[in-house]
Design an enzyme around this catalytic site. Structure first.
Site, PDB file in Angstrom:
ATOM      1  N   THR A  26       4.477  -0.906   7.358  1.00 32.45           N
ATOM      2  CA  THR A  26       5.394   0.210   7.076  1.00 32.45           C
ATOM      3  C   THR A  26       4.675   1.547   6.999  1.00 32.45           C
ATOM      4  O   THR A  26       5.334   2.585   6.895  1.00 32.45           O
ATOM      5  CB  THR A  26       6.147  -0.033   5.753  1.00 32.45           C
ATOM      6  OG1 THR A  26       5.179  -0.354   4.744  1.00 32.45           O
ATOM      7  CG2 THR A  26       7.165  -1.143   5.880  1.00 32.45           C
ATOM      8  N   VAL A  75       4.257  -9.133  -0.308  1.00 33.23           N
ATOM      9  CA  VAL A  75       3.341 -10.222   0.068  1.00 33.23           C
ATOM     10  C   VAL A  75       2.861 -11.027  -1.141  1.00 33.23           C
ATOM     11  O   VAL A  75       2.400 -12.151  -1.003  1.00 33.23           O
ATOM     12  CB  VAL A  75       2.118  -9.711   0.874  1.00 33.23           C
ATOM     13  CG1 VAL A  75       2.520  -9.217   2.250  1.00 33.23           C
ATOM     14  CG2 VAL A  75       1.342  -8.638   0.111  1.00 33.23           C
ATOM     15  N   TYR A 167     -11.578  -2.890  -6.392  1.00 28.20           N
ATOM     16  CA  TYR A 167     -11.145  -2.729  -5.000  1.00 28.20           C
ATOM     17  C   TYR A 167     -12.248  -3.219  -4.052  1.00 28.20           C
ATOM     18  O   TYR A 167     -12.006  -4.037  -3.149  1.00 28.20           O
ATOM     19  CB  TYR A 167     -10.786  -1.269  -4.693  1.00 28.20           C
ATOM     20  CG  TYR A 167     -10.454  -1.069  -3.234  1.00 28.20           C
ATOM     21  CD1 TYR A 167      -9.258  -1.555  -2.708  1.00 28.20           C
ATOM     22  CD2 TYR A 167     -11.357  -0.460  -2.364  1.00 28.20           C
ATOM     23  CE1 TYR A 167      -8.966  -1.424  -1.352  1.00 28.20           C
ATOM     24  CE2 TYR A 167     -11.070  -0.319  -1.009  1.00 28.20           C
ATOM     25  CZ  TYR A 167      -9.876  -0.809  -0.510  1.00 28.20           C
ATOM     26  OH  TYR A 167      -9.593  -0.691   0.828  1.00 28.20           O
ATOM     27  N   LYS A 171     -12.459  -6.587  -1.338  1.00 25.87           N
ATOM     28  CA  LYS A 171     -12.811  -6.534   0.081  1.00 25.87           C
ATOM     29  C   LYS A 171     -14.070  -7.364   0.369  1.00 25.87           C
ATOM     30  O   LYS A 171     -14.231  -7.899   1.465  1.00 25.87           O
ATOM     31  CB  LYS A 171     -12.973  -5.074   0.526  1.00 25.87           C
ATOM     32  CG  LYS A 171     -11.661  -4.275   0.454  1.00 25.87           C
ATOM     33  CD  LYS A 171     -10.549  -4.892   1.300  1.00 25.87           C
ATOM     34  CE  LYS A 171      -9.300  -4.047   1.362  1.00 25.87           C
ATOM     35  NZ  LYS A 171      -8.240  -4.627   2.221  1.00 25.87           N
ATOM     36  N   GLY A 198     -14.175   2.860   7.078  1.00 26.52           N
ATOM     37  CA  GLY A 198     -14.430   3.825   6.008  1.00 26.52           C
ATOM     38  C   GLY A 198     -13.162   4.638   5.782  1.00 26.52           C
ATOM     39  O   GLY A 198     -12.050   4.109   5.903  1.00 26.52           O
ATOM     40  N   THR A 202      -4.335   7.893   5.513  1.00 26.19           N
ATOM     41  CA  THR A 202      -3.051   7.172   5.551  1.00 26.19           C
ATOM     42  C   THR A 202      -2.387   7.429   4.196  1.00 26.19           C
ATOM     43  O   THR A 202      -2.740   8.387   3.514  1.00 26.19           O
ATOM     44  CB  THR A 202      -3.305   5.658   5.713  1.00 26.19           C
ATOM     45  OG1 THR A 202      -4.086   5.222   4.593  1.00 26.19           O
ATOM     46  CG2 THR A 202      -4.029   5.312   7.011  1.00 26.19           C
ATOM     47  N   GLU A 203      -1.523   6.537   3.778  1.00 25.69           N
ATOM     48  CA  GLU A 203      -0.951   6.675   2.439  1.00 25.69           C
ATOM     49  C   GLU A 203      -1.811   5.959   1.384  1.00 25.69           C
ATOM     50  O   GLU A 203      -1.431   5.829   0.229  1.00 25.69           O
ATOM     51  CB  GLU A 203       0.481   6.125   2.443  1.00 25.69           C
ATOM     52  CG  GLU A 203       1.393   6.971   3.312  1.00 25.69           C
ATOM     53  CD  GLU A 203       2.782   6.380   3.486  1.00 25.69           C
ATOM     54  OE1 GLU A 203       3.247   5.645   2.595  1.00 25.69           O
ATOM     55  OE2 GLU A 203       3.404   6.658   4.527  1.00 25.69           O
TER      56      GLU A 203
HETATM   57  P1  NDP Z   1      -1.252   2.538   3.505  1.00 24.67           P
HETATM   58  O1  NDP Z   1      -1.026   2.750   2.051  1.00 24.67           O
HETATM   59  O2  NDP Z   1      -0.822   3.601   4.443  1.00 24.67           O
HETATM   60  O3  NDP Z   1      -0.606   1.165   3.964  1.00 24.67           O
HETATM   61  C1  NDP Z   1      -0.612   0.037   3.139  1.00 24.67           C
HETATM   62  C2  NDP Z   1       0.407  -0.938   3.670  1.00 24.67           C
HETATM   63  O4  NDP Z   1       0.339  -2.115   2.878  1.00 24.67           O
HETATM   64  C3  NDP Z   1       1.818  -0.404   3.592  1.00 24.67           C
HETATM   65  O5  NDP Z   1       2.506  -0.761   4.764  1.00 24.67           O
HETATM   66  C4  NDP Z   1       2.394  -1.116   2.404  1.00 24.67           C
HETATM   67  O6  NDP Z   1       3.790  -1.335   2.610  1.00 24.67           O
HETATM   68  C5  NDP Z   1       1.658  -2.448   2.460  1.00 24.67           C
HETATM   69  N1  NDP Z   1       1.646  -3.115   1.171  1.00 24.67           N
HETATM   70  C6  NDP Z   1       0.971  -2.756   0.057  1.00 24.67           C
HETATM   71  N2  NDP Z   1       1.263  -3.602  -0.935  1.00 24.67           N
HETATM   72  C7  NDP Z   1       2.154  -4.505  -0.426  1.00 24.67           C
HETATM   73  C8  NDP Z   1       2.842  -5.608  -0.969  1.00 24.67           C
HETATM   74  N3  NDP Z   1       2.678  -5.968  -2.235  1.00 24.67           N
HETATM   75  N4  NDP Z   1       3.677  -6.309  -0.169  1.00 24.67           N
HETATM   76  C9  NDP Z   1       3.854  -5.942   1.122  1.00 24.67           C
HETATM   77  N5  NDP Z   1       3.216  -4.913   1.687  1.00 24.67           N
HETATM   78  C10 NDP Z   1       2.389  -4.200   0.917  1.00 24.67           C
HETATM   79  O7  NDP Z   1      -2.818   2.275   3.631  1.00 24.67           O
HETATM   80  P2  NDP Z   1      -3.744   1.847   4.861  1.00 24.67           P
HETATM   81  O8  NDP Z   1      -2.979   1.727   6.098  1.00 24.67           O
HETATM   82  O9  NDP Z   1      -4.907   2.734   4.830  1.00 24.67           O
HETATM   83  O10 NDP Z   1      -4.213   0.421   4.347  1.00 24.67           O
HETATM   84  C11 NDP Z   1      -4.144  -0.740   5.128  1.00 24.67           C
HETATM   85  C12 NDP Z   1      -5.355  -1.593   4.816  1.00 24.67           C
HETATM   86  O11 NDP Z   1      -6.522  -0.886   5.171  1.00 24.67           O
HETATM   87  C13 NDP Z   1      -5.527  -1.983   3.348  1.00 24.67           C
HETATM   88  O12 NDP Z   1      -5.906  -3.317   3.254  1.00 24.67           O
HETATM   89  C14 NDP Z   1      -6.657  -1.070   2.880  1.00 24.67           C
HETATM   90  O13 NDP Z   1      -7.377  -1.635   1.819  1.00 24.67           O
HETATM   91  C15 NDP Z   1      -7.468  -0.993   4.146  1.00 24.67           C
HETATM   92  N6  NDP Z   1      -8.388   0.130   4.238  1.00 24.67           N
HETATM   93  C16 NDP Z   1      -7.933   1.411   4.156  1.00 24.67           C
HETATM   94  C17 NDP Z   1      -8.828   2.457   4.246  1.00 24.67           C
HETATM   95  C18 NDP Z   1      -8.414   3.874   4.111  1.00 24.67           C
HETATM   96  O14 NDP Z   1      -9.284   4.723   3.866  1.00 24.67           O
HETATM   97  N7  NDP Z   1      -7.142   4.211   4.281  1.00 24.67           N
HETATM   98  C19 NDP Z   1     -10.246   2.210   4.474  1.00 24.67           C
HETATM   99  C20 NDP Z   1     -10.608   0.821   4.534  1.00 24.67           C
HETATM  100  C21 NDP Z   1      -9.697  -0.165   4.441  1.00 24.67           C
HETATM  101  P3  NDP Z   1       4.953  -1.220   1.528  1.00 24.67           P
HETATM  102  O15 NDP Z   1       4.511  -0.232   0.496  1.00 24.67           O
HETATM  103  O16 NDP Z   1       6.147  -0.816   2.316  1.00 24.67           O
HETATM  104  O17 NDP Z   1       5.066  -2.610   1.012  1.00 24.67           O
HETATM  105  C1  8X3 Z   2     -11.294   2.342   1.592  1.00 22.22           C
HETATM  106  C2  8X3 Z   2     -12.617   2.866   1.995  1.00 22.22           C
HETATM  107  O1  8X3 Z   2     -14.354   4.595   1.392  1.00 22.22           O
HETATM  108  O2  8X3 Z   2     -12.039   5.268   1.222  1.00 22.22           O
HETATM  109  O3  8X3 Z   2     -11.275   0.988   1.808  1.00 22.22           O
HETATM  110  O4  8X3 Z   2     -12.905   3.695  -0.373  1.00 22.22           O
HETATM  111  S1  8X3 Z   2     -13.005   4.169   1.018  1.00 22.22           S
END
Ligand code: NDP
Ligand code: 8X3
Length: 267
Positions: A26, A75, A167, A171, A198, A202-203
């Site tokens: 989403t 989830v 966090y 990971k 890294g 995003t949100e």
């Molecule tokens: P966003 O917050 O943009 O997206 C997170 C997504 O996870 C949303 O679609 C949200 O959907 C979903 N989500 C969270 N909790 C639940 C839940 N309980 N049930 C179902 N869906 C859930 O962040 P990112 O796209 O950045 O994050 C995606 C992945 O990337 C994560 O695992 C994050 O740890 C990882 N990541 C992100 C980084 C960054 O800097 N952004 C760096 C490294 C890794 P909804 O709220 O609609 O349920």
């Molecule tokens: C998120 C990576 O560096 O923004 O997984 O914490 S960082």
């Protein structure tokens, strides 16, 4: 000779239509995966909690609606997620690729000050929910001798930073779980990949700071972070290699982010 050429062409041909389950579709990285997987001709099941965002996906990809299913579920609620996934149209029910992307960071407090509720939420989302879904999809993949689990990990798995505590540990769990899965799945043809980004704008930071948009924006100010599309590109690339290639792990940083040494507390 013509036979050899034909055989090589078949070997390198793009894989047949896959059924790709993407959790956390989403927003951010998960959402950015939907378009390229559809464009490659695959079927996609997009999972997330926010109904309006799932409706938005259906509208955006109305022309490919027969290849996109949306599932509204948390989830962490394994039973509800199972039921929702059992109720998608039959052609979406057996994933050949799982992109285990849904995840969350809550807060940036030091461990001695952090909220146990935040820690529980991260463990439930980033660890428990992930292993439950992987456990659910593996038997059919092993039986079919085809399948691919793609985890979205983080550089925080290997590189500590102040406030990253649980966090980062979630990971690190995913990174190690992925390595162990590869051992268990040895000889089955099922592939396992971890993509570790890294900073990606995003949100993610909005969720980390409980909706504080200004604080979230400040994280990326004055630098060029990765985009969700950059990471989606890497995920889709790893998931579309020929069947004999297993991309185990990719770490990707923005050029503007790097690592720096140790802290020393001097008295
Ligand atoms: P966003 O917050 O943009 O997206 C997170 C997504 O996870 C949303 O679609 C949200 O959907 C979903 N989500 C969270 N909790 C639940 C839940 N309980 N049930 C179902 N869906 C859930 O962040 P990112 O796209 O950045 O994050 C995606 C992945 O990337 C994560 O695992 C994050 O740890 C990882 N990541 C992100 C980084 C960054 O800097 N952004 C760096 C490294 C890794 P909804 O709220 O609609 O349920
Ligand atoms: C998120 C990576 O560096 O923004 O997984 O914490 S960082």
């Amino acid at each position: 000779m013509p036979f050899v050429l034909f055989a090589r062409a078949a070997w390198y041909a793009p894989s047949m239509s896959e059924v790709v389950w993407v959790t956390g579709a989403t927003s951010g990285i998960g959402e950015a995966c939907v378009a390229p997987f559809l464009a490659a001709g695959h079927r996609v099941v997009a999972v997330g909690r926010r109904a309006d965002r799932l409706d938005g996906l259906q509208e955006k990809f109305a022309n490919e609606s027969e290849r996109l299913a949306t599932v509204r579920a948390d989830v962490r609620d394994t039973a509800a997620l199972d039921t929702a996934l059992e109720n998608v149209a039959i052609e979406f029910r057996r994933p050949t690729i799982l992109v285990a992307n849904a995840g969350i960071a809550r807060g940036l407090a030091k461990a001695q000050e952090a909220s146990l509720d935040d820690w529980d939420m991260m463990l439930a989302t980033n660890v428990r929910a992930v292993i439950a879904l992987v456990r659910r999809v593996l038997p059919a993949m092993v039986e079919a001798r085809q399948g691919h689990i793609v985890f979205v990990g983080s550089v925080a798995a290997s590189h500590p930073y102040v406030g990253g505590n649980v966090y980062g540990a979630t990971k690190a769990f995913i990174a190690q779980f992925a390595e162990n899965l590869r051992s268990d799945l040895h000889g089955t043809g099922v592939r396992v990949t971890t993509i570790e980004p890294g900073m990606v704008e995003t949100e993610f930071s909005t969720a980390r700071f409980d909706g504080d948009e200004a604080r979230a924006k400040a994280v990326y100010s004055g630098m060029e972070p990765l985009t969700a599309a950059d990471v989606a590109d890497t995920i889709v690339w790893a998931a579309t290699r020929p069947a004999h290639v297993n991309i185990s792990k990719i770490e990707l940083f923005p050029t503007a982010q790097s690592l720096a040494g140790f802290q020393v507390a001097r008295t």
